[in-house]
Design a protein around this motif. Sequence first.
Motif, PDB file in Angstrom:
ATOM      1  N   TYR A 187      45.781  32.109  46.275  1.00 31.62           N
ATOM      2  CA  TYR A 187      47.204  32.425  46.164  1.00 31.62           C
ATOM      3  C   TYR A 187      47.947  31.113  46.391  1.00 31.62           C
ATOM      4  CZ  TYR A 187      45.587  37.222  46.798  1.00 31.62           C
ATOM      5  OH  TYR A 187      44.940  38.416  46.651  1.00 31.62           O
ATOM      6  N   LYS A 188      48.937  30.848  45.549  1.00 32.93           N
ATOM      7  CA  LYS A 188      49.649  29.580  45.721  1.00 32.93           C
ATOM      8  C   LYS A 188      50.612  29.680  46.891  1.00 32.93           C
ATOM      9  CE  LYS A 188      49.200  27.921  41.052  1.00 32.93           C
ATOM     10  NZ  LYS A 188      49.865  27.486  39.828  1.00 32.93           N
ATOM     11  N   ALA A 213      53.047  27.816  47.468  1.00 34.38           N
ATOM     12  CA  ALA A 213      54.420  27.612  47.000  1.00 34.38           C
ATOM     13  C   ALA A 213      55.043  28.916  46.508  1.00 34.38           C
ATOM     14  CB  ALA A 213      54.435  26.577  45.882  1.00 34.38           C
ATOM     15  N   GLU A 214      54.195  29.905  46.185  1.00 37.16           N
ATOM     16  CA  GLU A 214      54.734  31.184  45.697  1.00 37.16           C
ATOM     17  C   GLU A 214      54.718  32.259  46.773  1.00 37.16           C
ATOM     18  OE1 GLU A 214      52.304  31.973  42.280  1.00 37.16           O
ATOM     19  OE2 GLU A 214      53.122  30.255  41.169  1.00 37.16           O
ATOM     20  N   ASN A 215      54.372  31.867  48.001  1.00 39.86           N
ATOM     21  CA  ASN A 215      54.294  32.826  49.095  1.00 39.86           C
ATOM     22  C   ASN A 215      55.707  33.193  49.546  1.00 39.86           C
ATOM     23  OD1 ASN A 215      54.209  33.949  51.732  1.00 39.86           O
ATOM     24  ND2 ASN A 215      52.186  33.072  52.077  1.00 39.86           N
ATOM     25  N   GLU A 216      56.074  34.464  49.342  1.00 37.00           N
ATOM     26  CA  GLU A 216      57.417  34.922  49.727  1.00 37.00           C
ATOM     27  C   GLU A 216      57.351  35.904  50.885  1.00 37.00           C
ATOM     28  OE1 GLU A 216      59.178  36.469  46.180  1.00 37.00           O
ATOM     29  OE2 GLU A 216      58.896  34.583  45.095  1.00 37.00           O
ATOM     30  N   ASP A 258      51.953  40.791  45.335  1.00 39.35           N
ATOM     31  CA  ASP A 258      51.127  39.598  45.522  1.00 39.35           C
ATOM     32  C   ASP A 258      51.918  38.406  46.048  1.00 39.35           C
ATOM     33  OD1 ASP A 258      48.741  40.657  44.804  1.00 39.35           O
ATOM     34  OD2 ASP A 258      48.794  39.976  42.724  1.00 39.35           O
ATOM     35  N   ASP A 259      53.220  38.372  45.830  1.00 37.26           N
ATOM     36  CA  ASP A 259      54.016  37.239  46.286  1.00 37.26           C
ATOM     37  C   ASP A 259      54.437  37.387  47.748  1.00 37.26           C
ATOM     38  OD1 ASP A 259      53.819  35.912  43.874  1.00 37.26           O
ATOM     39  OD2 ASP A 259      55.518  36.993  43.029  1.00 37.26           O
ATOM     40  N   THR A 260      54.838  38.612  48.120  1.00 39.34           N
ATOM     41  CA  THR A 260      55.202  38.801  49.535  1.00 39.34           C
ATOM     42  C   THR A 260      53.963  39.140  50.364  1.00 39.34           C
ATOM     43  OG1 THR A 260      55.616  41.166  49.250  1.00 39.34           O
ATOM     44  CG2 THR A 260      57.482  39.690  48.892  1.00 39.34           C
ATOM     45  N   GLN A 291      44.404  25.464  49.932  1.00 37.94           N
ATOM     46  CA  GLN A 291      44.641  25.764  48.523  1.00 37.94           C
ATOM     47  C   GLN A 291      43.373  25.467  47.736  1.00 37.94           C
ATOM     48  OE1 GLN A 291      48.443  26.764  47.163  1.00 37.94           O
ATOM     49  NE2 GLN A 291      47.270  27.811  48.732  1.00 37.94           N
TER      50      GLN A 291
END
Lengths: 653, 207
Positions: free
Chosen positions: A518-519, A521-524, A296-298, A578
């Motif tokens: 999805y935040k 700021a947490e998107n990798e 979920d982050d990447t 957002q």
Amino acid sequence: MKKSINIAVLLLLITGLFSCNTNDSKDGDKGALASNAAEKVYVAPGEHDEFYAFISGGYSGNLTVYGLPSGRMFKEIPVFSQFPTSGYGYSEETKPMLNTSHGFIPWDDAHHPDISQTSGKLDGRWVFINGNNTPRIAKIDLKTFETTEIIEVPNSAGNHSSSFVTENTEYVVAGTRFSVPIPQRDIAINEYKGNFKGALSFISVDPENGRMNIKFQLLMPGFDYDLSHPGRGKSHGWFFFTTYNTEEANSLLEVNASQNDKDFIAAVNWKKIEEYVNNGGGKKMPANYAHNVYDDDTHTATSTMIKEVLVVDPKEVPGAVFLLPTPKSPHGVDVDPSGEYIIGNGKLSADLTIHSFTKMINAIENKKFDGDAYGIPILKFEEILEGTVKQAGLGPLHTEFDGKGNGYTTFFISSELVKWDLETREVIDRKPNYYSVGHVMIPGGNSAHPFGKYAVSMNKITKDRYLPTGPELEHSAQLFDISGEKMELLLDFPTHGEPHYAAGIPASIIKENSQKIYKLAENEHEYATISNGDARVERDGNEVHIYMTMIRSHFTPDNIEGIKVGDKVYFHITNHEQDFDVPHGFAMIGANNSGLLIMPGQTKTMIWEPKQVGVWPFYCTDFCSALHQEMQGYIRVSPKSSNLELSWSLGDD
Amino acid sequence: MKKAGIIMIIGSLLLLGLFKFPLWNIMLGAPQYPEPMGMDIYITGIQGVQEFDIQNIDGLNHYIGMKTIPKPEEMWEFNVFPIVIGGMAALGVILGILGFLGKVNAWWFLGWLALMSVLGVLGMYDFNIWLTDYGTNLDPNAIMKMTNPDGSPMSYKPPLFGHQKMLNFDVDSYPALGAYLMFAGMALTLIAFFIGKNEWKLKHVRL
């Protein structure tokens, strides 16, 4: 003679008249209106349903989400099939989800959803579902309602007796329907007997993150393993699988696999085998299967090929596997909420066979065996039988439970849902189904704590239930109120694909956990563009990477030049919204895949290979704001020989 | 004047709630925002009620050309207000202690309250000037230029107090917990004044 014909006609007429006045008639459901069925299924605009129903999409390869009692569909979750609506299986991030040892598989036949449990209660963390054709188990996360993991099941073929979870989600179990040579090899088909094996796979589930891992495969005799269910309560630690084709026929099974009066329910003591395996038991054999995980982050899936699997020969673990003779090619095997009754739905029979777990244990302890099959003890039928539900209907398939001492069994041939008492085994009520019901679902019906308010039957034949739509029809589900002594038909609603089972859960258990965005700021994501200043276009040989952002209502950049015919253009697009429910779509003229639907904070990638010189537009496909129609851009495509440098812009900058 | 001094100290200390709780709250609801977005206005800056509310309000405001909601460093008020509130609280406490010790009479408490009220009115006046500027000083290149029936540009000034309908939004603007604590504190200082006056009188009559 003539007289007797007259009598026959008269009898037919009387029967016809009579049946028009009974519940069995097709008009029976009209009576429902008289008892306020409409009120019972009416969920006022803006109100929420009481239950979620996750209904398998069968040959659509997906999972659909419905509300009960309204029968409204909320979402189709792509699982095993490419889904152009969102770009699942088309986007670079999600293509790995559909990777297998056979390469990229864009489709499957999705069967039996089951919701994760803790202490025998639905915990609403994940839904598991099996791909039947190219054997796989998928996990859907109920925070995002997206497929986040798919594991291929080696040594399996026709992954049908799947994907049911144990009472603490220790395992999600996947049994093979077709036995196959293990390992696969080039042998004559008629060498089936003795050479083919059926793999029953126990896939462990990490209690923290749900990560799946094939703990062991039990290599069983070459029968067809049709369905399965876990023991619970007193029978927790056991798993039960129905078999057919114990004749081990390899052709014309319709006849040849229906000869034995009894087939088996295989009872597997997985706790015993787990212990054996933990102590170093079993054999590692070479294998090749895909394990696909979405992060979920990447916002990206990765596919890993695993090269070996641990297999266990049941003869090596004495006392772990037993065969329970059960009449007439049983289809479903269902375990009641207490874990005592193991119900075999002998699909070529009129009766239901009910085994007792307590009696089974006694029979094992006292060695009441009736021979063996390939070294696996067969228990004596009379020693384990609790009783039968006599002449309950024709062609029983599946049974669910209401938690109040009743079973609800579907009868395919007589097309009805039958309620019966677990203790007395007397039929309490029967209601016709339109038509030929397959599965039935009661929320929590495969757990120690069912919510016995509604039953949903999923019918195989639709015919005239809705406005006709040509030869191909959606299947039809029917909602029954089961809170009273008699069942009451409330609603028909169409379902997508061919539902094989469903899993229901009170909405209150999961709805508060449903994620809204999805935040950013947490998107990798490797190719995310977090700040507009980073929006850019880069060339690497003939690969061009466009780092693009989208927010109401423009793309950054929206004018790009310097692309050439023959380039492979990657659009890496990040949605900067957002705000809840503000996705943006992306469509590029001439792209040979699908569009993208990108959720707030998410990054998705698609490839476009321009083939023609010109200036080509792209646009947002989701009506995102009053200025949605203005959300567009242009890409200039120059000839392959062009020396035009890459440039990009937004507005006047 | 022991009792009055203690009440004065408590009343003054209640001002410090403004460092923890918002002074004012503005909520914006609309058909597409069944869960309204909101701004909590603190003496040190403006924050969203939910994590992304400020960003989302700014995103919508750009259509009609409103400036983005100011960051603390963009408004002198967010530097000065904490000093004023902290100073008034300290002053109130000092007066309370002096009153407790009988060094000052209750009129000092009333003086404090008067000063506080003047500062409060000035603060509201300043707040209203900002709201007016925020709601009317619009980007001439705004995407949507809405006008009133008479042709004048529409104002998006949120109400200083109460409810107002603005385009598709229902805007509600009311004091928040920090303000209520401040009002309670000011009320206590008024009580302190009356009690103090009596205490002072009794003491001096006895003498």
